[in-house]
Scaffold this active site. Sequence first.
Site, PDB file in Angstrom:
ATOM      1  N   CYS A 145      28.913 -33.130   0.546  1.00  0.00           N
ATOM      2  CA  CYS A 145      28.293 -32.527  -0.648  1.00  0.00           C
ATOM      3  C   CYS A 145      28.925 -31.180  -1.008  1.00  0.00           C
ATOM      4  O   CYS A 145      28.907 -30.232  -0.224  1.00  0.00           O
ATOM      5  CB  CYS A 145      26.794 -32.333  -0.418  1.00  0.00           C
ATOM      6  SG  CYS A 145      26.001 -31.515  -1.818  1.00  0.00           S
ATOM      7  N   VAL A 175      20.242 -32.318  -1.201  1.00  0.00           N
ATOM      8  CA  VAL A 175      20.760 -31.235  -0.370  1.00  0.00           C
ATOM      9  C   VAL A 175      21.573 -30.333  -1.286  1.00  0.00           C
ATOM     10  O   VAL A 175      22.044 -30.793  -2.328  1.00  0.00           O
ATOM     11  CB  VAL A 175      21.651 -31.786   0.777  1.00  0.00           C
ATOM     12  CG1 VAL A 175      20.813 -32.493   1.807  1.00  0.00           C
ATOM     13  CG2 VAL A 175      22.771 -32.674   0.264  1.00  0.00           C
ATOM     14  N   SER A 204      21.538 -24.903  -4.646  1.00  0.00           N
ATOM     15  CA  SER A 204      22.601 -24.125  -4.006  1.00  0.00           C
ATOM     16  C   SER A 204      22.770 -22.717  -4.584  1.00  0.00           C
ATOM     17  O   SER A 204      23.021 -21.767  -3.834  1.00  0.00           O
ATOM     18  CB  SER A 204      23.922 -24.888  -4.078  1.00  0.00           C
ATOM     19  OG  SER A 204      24.295 -25.119  -5.411  1.00  0.00           O
TER      20      SER A 204
HETATM   21  N1  LIG Z   1      21.813 -28.616  -8.509  1.00  0.00           N
HETATM   22  C1  LIG Z   1      21.796 -28.992  -7.114  1.00  0.00           C
HETATM   23  C2  LIG Z   1      22.634 -30.241  -6.938  1.00  0.00           C
HETATM   24  C3  LIG Z   1      22.560 -30.785  -5.508  1.00  0.00           C
HETATM   25  C4  LIG Z   1      23.000 -32.242  -5.438  1.00  0.00           C
HETATM   26  O1  LIG Z   1      23.211 -32.905  -6.462  1.00  0.00           O
HETATM   27  N2  LIG Z   1      23.145 -32.731  -4.216  1.00  0.00           N
HETATM   28  C5  LIG Z   1      23.481 -34.136  -4.046  1.00  0.00           C
HETATM   29  C6  LIG Z   1      24.527 -34.334  -2.954  1.00  0.00           C
HETATM   30  S1  LIG Z   1      26.076 -33.633  -3.377  1.00  0.00           S
HETATM   31  C7  LIG Z   1      22.233 -34.876  -3.585  1.00  0.00           C
HETATM   32  O2  LIG Z   1      21.533 -34.414  -2.717  1.00  0.00           O
HETATM   33  N3  LIG Z   1      21.983 -36.041  -4.150  1.00  0.00           N
HETATM   34  C8  LIG Z   1      20.927 -36.898  -3.706  1.00  0.00           C
HETATM   35  C9  LIG Z   1      20.267 -37.582  -4.847  1.00  0.00           C
HETATM   36  O3  LIG Z   1      20.500 -37.196  -6.010  1.00  0.00           O
HETATM   37  O4  LIG Z   1      19.505 -38.508  -4.573  1.00  0.00           O
HETATM   38  C10 LIG Z   1      22.318 -27.829  -6.271  1.00  0.00           C
HETATM   39  O5  LIG Z   1      23.142 -27.060  -6.777  1.00  0.00           O
HETATM   40  O6  LIG Z   1      21.878 -27.682  -5.127  1.00  0.00           O
END
Ligand SMILES: N[C@@H](CCC(=O)N[C@@H](CS)C(=O)NCC(=O)O)C(=O)O
Length: 224
Positions: free
Chosen positions: A13, A53, A66
């Site tokens: 990620c 995450v 994040s």
């Molecule tokens: N806006 C969020 C985006 C986080 C994100 O998209 N993480 C992805 C992994 S890279 C995730 O956990 N996806 C799981 C899902 O959408 O089910 C941040 O900046 O933390």
Amino acid sequence: MAAKLRLVSFKLCPFVQRSVITLEHKGIDYEIDYIDLMDPPAWFHEISPLGKVPLLCVGDQVLFESAVINEYLDEITPPSLHPADPLEKAMHRAWIEFSSDLFMAQFRMMTTKSREEFDKQRSQIRSNLERLETVVKPGPYYAGEALSLVDTAYAPFFMRVDLVQRRHPLGFLDGLPNLQAWSAALLGTPAVQRSVVSDFEDLYVQRYGAEDTVMGPRLHTEAA
Ligand SMILES: N[C@@H](CCC(=O)N[C@@H](CS)C(=O)NCC(=O)O)C(=O)O
């Protein structure tokens, strides 16, 4: 005593990676828990408000997003990686947000099976990069000599561009000298190098190397 910090991560990620760079760059003590996002444990759903995450567990509190996590980490460990001037700081936050679009386009480009969609995402990335080229200051980092939170936000993107383009050039940085220099500086930064697991490239190729996607088959061999 300061609360213990535990980062909940998925090894591929890019958003988690932003926080790891900040933790590493600032020498903050932390633990890291890797989960499989394809098969997350039950406790993850219980504590992650958006099912995503990174999460940063601070004692018994759970921070998510994040950019928010990075600002928290930055604030508890002065000096700040943000500029002091309110307008400059707001501009940094705005360009951090701009990077989120690049990550989404990169993900769509890497996973699509449609040539048309691939071309659309590729040209979206390229036009966003052309715009970014005009705002990057003389380096080595985004705002000059010192690493800022903008750098921590973009480094995971440039790392993935580099990995992909060593296998299949897509011309993303061609004719964009500011971004070329910025990317090289970020990839040479110890905290960035330490921000992924040692088998990151193999894991990335496994995850995005599917035969039925446009990019997948092109990922398996590095260009000579
Ligand atoms: N806006 C969020 C985006 C986080 C994100 O998209 N993480 C992805 C992994 S890279 C995730 O956990 N996806 C799981 C899902 O959408 O089910 C941040 O900046 O933390």
